[in-house]
Motif scaffolding. Sequence first.
Motif, PDB file in Angstrom:
ATOM      1  N   VAL A 153      16.248  27.058   3.951  1.00  0.00           N
ATOM      2  CA  VAL A 153      16.182  26.483   2.542  1.00  0.00           C
ATOM      3  C   VAL A 153      14.904  26.159   2.192  1.00  0.00           C
ATOM      4  CG1 VAL A 153      17.196  24.538   0.850  1.00  0.00           C
ATOM      5  CG2 VAL A 153      18.580  25.384   2.906  1.00  0.00           C
ATOM      6  N   ASP A 155      12.504  24.376  -1.048  1.00  0.00           N
ATOM      7  CA  ASP A 155      12.655  23.767  -2.389  1.00  0.00           C
ATOM      8  C   ASP A 155      13.831  23.872  -3.177  1.00  0.00           C
ATOM      9  OD1 ASP A 155      11.165  22.505  -4.600  1.00  0.00           O
ATOM     10  OD2 ASP A 155      10.510  24.569  -5.535  1.00  0.00           O
ATOM     11  N   GLY A 156      14.621  23.592  -2.401  1.00  0.00           N
ATOM     12  CA  GLY A 156      16.511  23.658  -2.819  1.00  0.00           C
ATOM     13  C   GLY A 156      17.023  24.816  -2.877  1.00  0.00           C
ATOM     14  N   ARG A 157      16.393  25.830  -2.580  1.00  0.00           N
ATOM     15  CA  ARG A 157      16.783  27.125  -2.670  1.00  0.00           C
ATOM     16  C   ARG A 157      17.331  28.010  -1.130  1.00  0.00           C
ATOM     17  NH1 ARG A 157      13.166  32.521  -3.413  1.00  0.00           N
ATOM     18  NH2 ARG A 157      14.777  34.265  -3.561  1.00  0.00           N
ATOM     19  N   VAL A 158      18.513  28.402  -1.381  1.00  0.00           N
ATOM     20  CA  VAL A 158      19.135  28.758  -0.179  1.00  0.00           C
ATOM     21  C   VAL A 158      18.702  30.352   0.078  1.00  0.00           C
ATOM     22  CG1 VAL A 158      21.063  29.591   1.176  1.00  0.00           C
ATOM     23  CG2 VAL A 158      21.175  27.335  -0.061  1.00  0.00           C
ATOM     24  N   ARG A 159      18.021  30.526   1.353  1.00  0.00           N
ATOM     25  CA  ARG A 159      17.584  31.976   1.465  1.00  0.00           C
ATOM     26  C   ARG A 159      18.620  32.646   2.381  1.00  0.00           C
ATOM     27  NH1 ARG A 159      11.602  29.570   3.281  1.00  0.00           N
ATOM     28  NH2 ARG A 159      10.396  30.424   1.596  1.00  0.00           N
ATOM     29  N   GLU A 193      10.951  39.790   1.024  1.00  0.00           N
ATOM     30  CA  GLU A 193      11.418  38.246   0.950  1.00  0.00           C
ATOM     31  C   GLU A 193      11.382  37.835   2.306  1.00  0.00           C
ATOM     32  OE1 GLU A 193      12.220  36.902  -1.495  1.00  0.00           O
ATOM     33  OE2 GLU A 193      12.959  38.119  -3.095  1.00  0.00           O
ATOM     34  N   PRO A 194      11.025  36.435   2.604  1.00  0.00           N
ATOM     35  CA  PRO A 194      11.058  35.575   1.332  1.00  0.00           C
ATOM     36  C   PRO A 194       9.682  35.282   0.880  1.00  0.00           C
ATOM     37  CG  PRO A 194      10.843  34.351   3.477  1.00  0.00           C
ATOM     38  CD  PRO A 194      11.360  35.602   3.826  1.00  0.00           C
ATOM     39  N   ARG A 222      14.847  34.521   9.599  1.00  0.00           N
ATOM     40  CA  ARG A 222      15.091  33.004   9.467  1.00  0.00           C
ATOM     41  C   ARG A 222      15.367  31.967  10.641  1.00  0.00           C
ATOM     42  NH1 ARG A 222      20.520  33.223   6.252  1.00  0.00           N
ATOM     43  NH2 ARG A 222      21.188  32.724   8.234  1.00  0.00           N
TER      44      ARG A 222
END
Length: 256
Positions: A153, A155-159, A193-194, A222
């Motif tokens: 995660v 900045d609040g964004r799930v990867r 990505e990411p 990840r």
Amino acid sequence: MSLLAPDEPPAFQVVNADGRGSAVLVCDHASNRVPRRLGTLGLDTEQLADHIAWDPGAAAVACRLSAHLDASLLLSGYSRLVIDCNRPLESTQSIIEQSGGVVVPGNLKLTPRDREARIDCCFRPYHDAINQLLDRRAERPTVLLSIHSFTPVFDGRVRPWQIGISSWRDPRLATLIRSAIGGSADLLVGNNEPYPIEEAFDYTVPVHGEGRGLPSVMIEIRQDEIRDTAAAATWAVRLADAYRQIETEALKICGC
């Protein structure tokens, strides 16, 4: 005066220097170590163990992958908070003052002399070692794989990607590797990505990879996928299998 004491580890570690495989591996954020002269940069143990200081699990995967592919490997020896070995020296992220909302007190108000000491201590020796290794292999088929890890995660964004393969100007190797990994398991493989590779923010692939005309990619895994030794070993096998599948086609990219 050197930033490192004589009894401290060097700026880089070479694994399997005489590897006979076609791949060369690098790990720019392998360690969270800080030179004793810099203390803890004003951070606590938990902060230095976090992603802001290094890429957890990346070195473990890279070392095992080196063994599977008989590949030479260069590991950075000190934290990216001392100086980031995958950032151009002119980048504002080279010696970062704040990361992930955490202020790094030891990086504030540095003098030009302070910065040069970190370049001489950590950045220049690491990249000189990569150059020397690649120079010795100038007549040999070579593919450059840069191994990193990323947070689940940000900045609040799930990867959602378990792994991402990023390229710079030439996407051919990245396309081959993504296809091989994605076809071997039920995985979501990120395309640039990411993080995409950008010349303003990335150093290793633009300079040592495509800058030399070598097929090259940045591999980002990840971190919850490689949280322990067994998981790192599993990913090393998966990456080795994928590389073997595409090795012949990869070497055609550089005319080998």
